[in-house]
Design a protein around this motif. Structure first.
Motif, PDB file in Angstrom:
ATOM      1  N   GLY A 407       0.795  -1.233   0.000  1.00  0.00           N
ATOM      2  CA  GLY A 407       0.000   0.000   0.000  1.00  0.00           C
ATOM      3  C   GLY A 407       0.820   1.272   0.000  1.00  0.00           C
ATOM      4  O   GLY A 407       0.273   2.375   0.007  1.00  0.00           O
ATOM      5  N   THR A 485      -7.879   3.801   3.554  1.00  0.00           N
ATOM      6  CA  THR A 485      -7.681   2.922   2.402  1.00  0.00           C
ATOM      7  C   THR A 485      -9.028   2.357   1.977  1.00  0.00           C
ATOM      8  O   THR A 485      -9.754   1.808   2.790  1.00  0.00           O
ATOM      9  N   GLY A 489      -8.043  -0.411  -2.540  1.00  0.00           N
ATOM     10  CA  GLY A 489      -6.646  -0.176  -2.183  1.00  0.00           C
ATOM     11  C   GLY A 489      -6.190   1.245  -2.391  1.00  0.00           C
ATOM     12  O   GLY A 489      -5.088   1.612  -2.024  1.00  0.00           O
ATOM     13  N   HIS A 784      -3.224  -7.023   4.433  1.00  0.00           N
ATOM     14  CA  HIS A 784      -3.573  -5.912   3.540  1.00  0.00           C
ATOM     15  C   HIS A 784      -4.391  -6.497   2.395  1.00  0.00           C
ATOM     16  O   HIS A 784      -3.848  -7.051   1.435  1.00  0.00           O
ATOM     17  N   GLN A 787      -4.008  -5.226  -1.392  1.00  0.00           N
ATOM     18  CA  GLN A 787      -2.704  -5.607  -1.958  1.00  0.00           C
ATOM     19  C   GLN A 787      -2.684  -7.111  -2.251  1.00  0.00           C
ATOM     20  O   GLN A 787      -2.147  -7.548  -3.270  1.00  0.00           O
TER      21      GLN A 787
END
Length: 1447
Positions: A407, A485, A489, A784, A787
């Motif tokens: 990220g 976020t 993403g 994440h 990602q």
């Protein structure tokens, strides 16, 4: 923050507590917490604990789980993931999952385990090392037994040739017969070997697996072509697994058949209609809910900075914040006085000391980044307030650990869009940032150039006594920007105004009933969200009423919070909801199936001074009904004001107008019951599949409830959806424990599929396990998600186990096409006439009209032409052979060729005792010896059969083919060189074939100088001249008979088309063993008298420049090559054009560069070749292709006159229906096709329906039929199968004008299109487009697919796919890809291949096989031998890296 704003004397002491990250047990957590809080407990009275989670998720839990922090204990240590599963753990849900799985126990799915090579499993990262897999089934006893049986079979003699050729000629379109002649450069000879020989060893107990697809369409290939491949042992592991897969797929899919739809010609696929029985909301429309009014306080400070000034000057000694280390010891206590003085110093430094007086670096309103590690809240707090006092806008972000953090690029985008040029940090943090070799801080990916400013006290300037910061009353100007976020993403900056910050503090103080002297403990990230707004209020002993969940979002800040309870008050609200109802967006109390229930608790009431309503998440904002799930919208002063720099998104999120009021949208899905707020998930975790909504967190909880302890590492599971084929598909990715066995993992995966299917009634598209610690992490150690999704879609996730289930969850495929019976050829014809379409036919120039004053014409036979040339122009050089260095190693003039041919003929008569009409095999490397031996045979009246010599390094692969042709052709003698003669009789050869049964072998190296008494002259020109044997791409070996009349006709047609005469030179870089390659190498020069410069293609492997430098050096106008040669030059010389220039290579002399092929033109390759070498003079118009087939080796050839080859874009979807629809360049699903050169003089073609044999209109795809003087006379068979001969060589149209003409069937599909160009005859030019071989087409779902189209799509999906081939097995599509990257990437290819074939071709891949480079067999013409590959795969001989069986 909220502590500061509260009036009173000894202000709240915010303690920032950091628990050690890692696998902390519940008991250890309690103990540690008690120890940490002990010093603060006595001085507090009314204390409560907030249970806060930035990613608040009411997991299906009856009792809340404990929040264990996972923030890093020490800056710059690897961020480890905490035991995430605690968040989702719930006894009720676990019981439900176990009960659901118990149901499945009876009908246990027999899923075939994937096959994987052991080495694939040895992982490279040291911290994520997965031990080698010891349980892989790759070396089971069965496979060893099979190998033994196979080697035994190789030693037996080949099955007798007669039954073999019989089968081959009846056109077993799927049988693999002769060897792949070139397997990506013959060094890798073993790749095809076993398959080749195996194809010719009979195994009796072969049984055909059942066909499982709905439409059992018989192949439309040619008559009698639907036989199954011989040579597949029934015990083969692959076959068993495929059988297992077929049985699994036989189970019915979820939607009934009526939900399928027809996608015949629509542009967009429809979506299945919603279920009429689905629950619908029935309540009345809801009304907005208001929170209690904000209390009026007389001395509330006008701004937060004013509060800091007040407490910093009046209560300077009071502690404001204490930071603890990982053991719980206080590290530093910051008092209000210290906070005020240090913030003041920082504010002064920022405004006055960074630039010059006239050009300050920072002005009020500028944005700065705050980069502080999680273990330094003190410095962060000073920096935050320093920025507020300087009126610059702080943007707190995470400390970047590497150049490519998860990220990180998106954070860089936020910094860039905020115009940030300055980052504040601590000295320790600055030293820890990654540096370049010069000691400078690295440029982080996607970040703007930053100036780093250290904010430690010793570097700050004291402000003069008369300097005061400007503190105005709080208004709507921005105070700080918090990053957020999104699901995709992307990172956005939520801007919070000064008034919102103040109002929020007031609302929190009121809602939480904060009083003086309390201690707040914060275990959250203090840089953003609830951790930034307030800490956790705690007490000894956690009473039930002390747990106060809240719902927060960066946009609306705190949305709702459960007020701290009073002992003995009623328990919080709780609801048990039906997951099925939730998936349709309605609230239903669960009654039917207790396994699919979701238990949720309230998150309290709306915030003071706020108003809340629930709106429909899709479409324009409309209020929900009271029993409907929707998105929370909040109207309040205490919320964000905009996304920085994103006006459009801001309008849709922060300025939502509903009938009642304007609101800020908050991204949680929820409902309100009474005035309590219940949150069922975040919008970011919403997965909408086939119109139903599912929550990612619920699916994670289900996965963890399936005995995940043995398989899943620290409960780390990510769930997201990807868009494939007009719908969202669910992907589950989990980290696998290093010690998990292969069986355990596979067992867990199949049970998770069952559990999710049972509880959520949704199919999982892909379930992947990756090695421990390899998923991208969020700053606090979670996964994440965006990602991870990106890695999945890019093919860089590197799973160690994967299970794809497209058969189960892709339920919106078009209905298979049913062919309409009873439409006869006549009705098609009438239909075409009515529609005004002309019959699709075309022809070359008429031979009768061409004036040919050539003396050659009076000679009927090629032998007569050679004798005439030997007398008329004895010293004219006909052939020049070059070696790898480009030097001439051998030449042949007309006389030399004639003399040597005579000597060979006399040897045949004397030594071989041969009679006219006997067949002779010529076994020579490419060169002039082959040519002299050919004419020697003609002089003696024998029939030559040219055969590629076996490869000394891979005899087992190549010698059986030679043996087979010798037997099939009933050769009486073999002519060869001494070297090859020794090889044929060697011990190595004896291991591959029976060398005792070779016919007479004569070497022609030392010939006696004996003249032939009489040169043989055939009685008629219909007599046989030579036999042409070739292996088709379907693996069939076929020999065709070429008569003397056909040879003369063919040479004449080529001479006229290419304007060849004796002063010409042409360069040939082709294999001279069959088809047009042989004709150009051996025959044309003798007929036309031009000089042929011969370049053996294998010489290019040691000198890539050879072909192009020869063309340049001899100023060649016409050159012929194969696709293999062109590809070799494109790949090998593509980046060496400058070197070619420096060597003086110039191709401006080239008028025609012709690729000799029997396939659809490879437009991308010819375009690349033209583009690459245009810098050294190659004309873009020079490159063209030929088209020939077994029945007629040269149908099209570009030649010198006539219009350039045309190209068209056709619609791929129409081609599958055998229709041709032209589209514009760039249209979706378009395919670029090029004309295959001009039709040769004397050749006629017509497009025919292969089933009805009726002619077609020019908008249809059909089989190309040909009529020409140089068509072959028939197949060479032992028993002359008359029916097949007649069908393939002498067939008639079922009706129409051309019904009296005799046609030959090429076995290729194509179409004719009339162009705007003018042909040499003055009429409009008809172009012939070849689409592909009929035998190779795949009939799936009632449609016709060409393998090359699917392979092109697959090759584009990942940079590591070197080559690809597809075939079908019992209507399952099998895709084989060669991996040119590291073996870790093998499993990345499985979802990518499945996705692209589904998206672009509407097909579900059954099996994905990942193999090493060079495994896919390729013949000398550069064509893939797909049937060989299939036989090798089914006989388990590919040694694949990985085989995935899609469910």
């Amino acid at each position: 923050i909220c502590g500061l704003a509260y009036k009173g004397k000894s202000l709240p002491l915010s303690v920032f507590l950091f628990l050690v990250s890692g696998d902390i047990t519940q008991k250890g957590y309690e103990k540690k917490r008690a120890k940490l809080l002990a010093p603060y407990v006595p001085q507090t009275q009314g204390r409560y604990l907030f249970w806060l989670d930035n990613e608040f998720t009411p997991a299906p839990a009856a009792a809340p789980a404990s929040a264990s922090s996972s923030s890093s204990s020490k800056f710059h240590r690897a961020r480890s993931g905490g035991a995430r599963d605690e968040r989702y753990r719930s006894d009720i849900h676990t019981e439900a999952v176990q009960a659901a799985l118990a149901k499945h126990k009876e009908q246990k799915m027999a899923l075939p385990m994937p096959t994987k090579r052991r080495s694939t499993f040895v992982q490279s990262p040291a911290d994520a090392c997965t031990p080698p897999d010891t349980s892989s089934a790759s070396e089971d006893e069965g496979s060893l037994r099979r190998q033994a049986a196979l080697s035994a079979a190789l030693h037996q003699s080949l099955q007798n040739a007669e039954s073999w050729i019989n089968r081959s000629i009846q056109g077993s379109s799927t049988s693999s017969s002769a060897s792949s002649t070139l397997s990506h450069g013959e060094g890798k000879g073993t790749s095809g070997s076993l398959a080749d020989v195996f194809a010719n060893t009979r195994i009796e107990n072969f049984s055909v697996p059942p066909d499982v697809t709905a439409t059992t369409s018989s192949s439309s290939a040619r008559p009698a072509t639907k036989s199954f491949p011989p040579g597949v042992p029934v015990s083969s592991r692959v076959s068993t697994k495929i059988q297992q897969l077929l049985n699994t797929l036989k189970r019915p899919k979820r939607p009934p058949l009526k939900e399928f739809f027809v996608d015949d010609f629509e542009e967009i696929v429809e979506v299945p209609q919603p279920d009429p029985n689905q629950p619908k909301p029935e309540g009345r429309q809801m009304t907005p809910v208001k929170g209690e009014p904000l209390g009026v306080v007389c001395n509330w400070p006008p701004a937060l900075e004013a509060a800091l000034q007040r407490w910093g000057t009046t209560q300077a000694k009071c502690p404001c914040l204490t930071a603890l280390d990982v053991t719980g010891k206080p590290v530093y206590t910051l008092t209000y006085g210290k906070l005020w003085s240090r913030s003041l110093k920082l504010a002064y430094t920022l405004l006055n000391k960074l630039g010059t007086k006239n050009e300050p670096v920072l002005k009020p309103g500028d944005r700065v980044a705050l980069v502080y590690p999680n273990n330094d809240p003190v410095m962060f707090m000073v920096a935050f307030y320093g920025c507020l006092l300087a009126e610059v806008i702080p943007v707190p972000i995470e400390v970047p650990l590497t150049r490519k953090d998860a990220g990180g690029q998106q954070i860089g985008f936020l910094l860039g869009s905020c115009g940030i040029a300055l980052a504040l940090t601590t000295e320790v943090c600055l030293k820890g940032l990654p540096k370049t070799q010069n000691g400078e801080i690295v440029q982080f990916k996607g970040w703007p150039r930053l100036k780093w400013v250290v904010t430690d006290s010793k570097y700050l300037s004291k402000s003069p006594k008369d300097w005061q910061p400007n503190i105005s009353a709080a208004g709507t100007e921005p105070a700080y920007i918090e990053y957020k976020t999104s699901k995709e993403g992307s990172v956005m900056g939520v801007t919070v105004s000064r008034i919102a910050m103040l109002s929020h503090c007031q609302a929190l103080s009121q809602a939480c009933n904060y009083s003086e002297g309390e201690t707040i403990v914060n275990v959250l990230d203090f840089k953003k969200d609830a951790g930034l707004w307030h800490g956790i209020l705690t007490s000894h002993g956690l009473k039930p009423e002390a747990i106060c969940p809240c719902a927060t979002s960066p946009e609306a800040m705190t949305i709702a919070i459960r007020r701290p309870g009073v002992p003995g008050a009623p328990l919080p609200g709780r609801a048990i909801l039906s997951m099925n109802g939730l998936s349709f967006g309605v609230i239903r109390v669960n009654t039917e199936d207790k396994n699919s229930a979701l238990t949720v608790q309230d998150v309290g009431h709306v915030m003071p001074g706020g108003m809340m309503c629930i709106v429909k998440p899709d479409g324009p904002p409309q209020l929900c009904k009271t029993d409907e799930i929707g998105e929370i919208c909040v109207s309040s002063r205490a919320g964000g004001m905009m996304y920085f720099g994103l006006a459009g998104l801001t309008k849709n999120t922060f300025e939502v107008f509903i009938k009642y009021a304007n609101h800020q949208r908050h991204l949680n899905t929820c409902f309100i019951y009474g005035s309590l707020v219940f949150v069922v998930g975040k919008m970011d975790g919403l997965l909408t599949v086939s119109g139903r909504r599912h929550n990612a967190d619920d699916i994670v909880a289900t996965g963890l409830a399936v005995e995940s302890i043995k398989t899943v590492y620290r409960g780390r599971i990510a769930v997201f959806s990807v868009s494939v084929f007009y719908d969202e598909r669910i992907v589950v990715v989990a980290e696998q424990r290093p010690d998990a066995s292969e069986e355990d993992s596979f067992q867990w995966m199949s049970r998770v599929l069952q559990a999710i299917d049972s509880i959520h009634q949704v199919g999982v598209y892909c379930l992947a396990l990756v090695p421990a610690n390899t998923l991208p992490k969020t700053p606090l150690g979670g996964i994440h998600i965006s990602q991870t999704k990106q890695h999945f879609l890019e093919g860089s996730l590197h799973p160690c186990n994967i299970l794809m289930c497209p058969h189960t969850c892709v339920t919106n495929l078009p209905k298979p096409r049913q062919k309409q019976p009873g439409v006869g050829p006549a009705s098609v014809m009438v239909g075409n006439l009515v529609a005004g379409k002309r019959i699709a036919q075309a022809s070359g120039r008429d031979l009768g009209q061409l004036e040919d004053n050539d003396l050659v014409k009076k000679h009927q036979f090629l032998t007569e032409v050679l004798q005439w040339r030997a007398q008329a122009t004895p010293d004219h050089p006909l052939f020049l052979l070059l070696n790898a260095k480009g030097t001439t190693v051998c030449t042949a003039t007309c006389l030399q060729l004639h003399k040597k041919a005579e000597r060979i003929a006399s040897v045949l008569c004397d030594k071989g005792h041969l009679n006219a009409g006997d067949n002779v095999v010529l076994l020579y490397p490419p060169g002039i010896e082959l040519i002299t031996a050919f004419y020697g045979c003609l002089y003696a009246g024998c029939i030559p059969v040219t055969v590629r010599p076996p490869h000394a390094q891979s005899l087992t692969a190549t010698l059986p083919t030679v043996r087979m042709i010798v037997e099939v052709s009933k050769a009486a003698c073999i002519l060869t060189t001494q070297t090859l003669m020794r090889l044929l009789k060697s011990r190595e050869a004896a291991a591959a074939v029976d060398v005792k049964t070779w016919p007479t072998i004569i070497d022609t190296d030392d010939l006696p100088r004996k003249r032939l008494s009489q040169i043989y002259k055939p009685p008629t020109s219909e007599m046989l001249a030579y036999l042409d044997f070739s292996v088709s791409t379907t693996g069939m070996l076929t020999g065709v008979k070429m008569s003397h009349a056909a040879v003369s006709g063919l040479c004449r047609a080529i001479k006229l088309q290419c304007e060849l005469y004796s002063s010409r030179q042409i360069a040939i870089c082709l294999d001279p063993y069959c088809g047009l390659g042989f004709v150009l190498w051996c025959l044309c020069s003798v007929y036309s008298g031009h000089q042929s410069i011969l370049i053996p293609p294998m010489e290019l492997e040691s000198n890539l420049f050879l072909w192009l430098s020869t063309v340049s050096q001899y100023k060649i106008r016409d050159t012929f090559c194969s696709y293999s040669v062109m590809e070799l030059c494109t790949k090998g010389l593509g980046n060496q054009v400058e070197m070619l220039k420096s060597r003086g290579i110039n191709l401006s002399c080239v008028r025609t560069c012709v690729v000799v092929a029997e396939e659809r033109p490879r437009v991308s390759l010819t375009h690349s070749f033209s583009k690459l070498f245009k810098d050294i003079g190659l004309s873009s118009r020079a490159v063209s292709t030929t088209f020939g087939s077994r029945v007629n080796v040269a149908i099209c050839l570009q030649g010198t006159s006539g219009p350039d080859p045309t190209t068209v874009y056709v619609d791929l979807k129409s081609l599958r229906h055998d229709r041709v629809r032209l589209v514009e360049r760039g249209a979706p699903q378009s395919l670029l096709l090029s004309e295959s050169g001009k039709i040769l003089p004397g050749v006629k073609v017509v497009i025919v329906n292969p089933e009805t044999k009726g002619p077609l209109g020019d908008s249809h795809l059909g089989e190309i039929w040909v009529n020409s003087p140089h068509t072959a006379s028939g197949y060479y068979t032992i028993y002359d199968n008359e029916t097949l001969q007649a069908d393939h060589f002498n067939t008639r149209l079922s009706f129409g004008d051309a019904a009296q003409t005799l046609w030959a069937r090429t076995g290729y599909l194509g179409f004719v299109r009339r162009t705007e160009l003018t042909a040499a005859s003055g009429e409009r030019h008809d172009a012939l487009y070849v689409v592909g071989a009929l035998d190779e087409t795949l009939e799936l779902r009632g449609l016709r697919y060409h393998p090359i189209d699917i392979e092109t799509s697959v090759s584009r999906t990942h940079r590591s796919i070197a080559e690809c081939a597809v075939f079908t097995w019992t209507n399952l599509l099998v895709v084989v890809v060669e991996l040119c990257g590291c073996e870790q990437e093998a499993l990345d290819l499985v979802p990518l291949v499945t996705n692209v074939v589904l998206e672009e071709h509407y097909l579900i891949v059954g099996v994905v096989v990942v193999v090493d480079p060079g495994v896919i067999p390729i013949n000398s013409r550069g064509e893939k031998q797909r049937m060989h590959l299939r036989d090798s795969f089914l006989a388990d001989q590919l040694d694949p890296i990985y085989v995935a069986y899609n469910m």
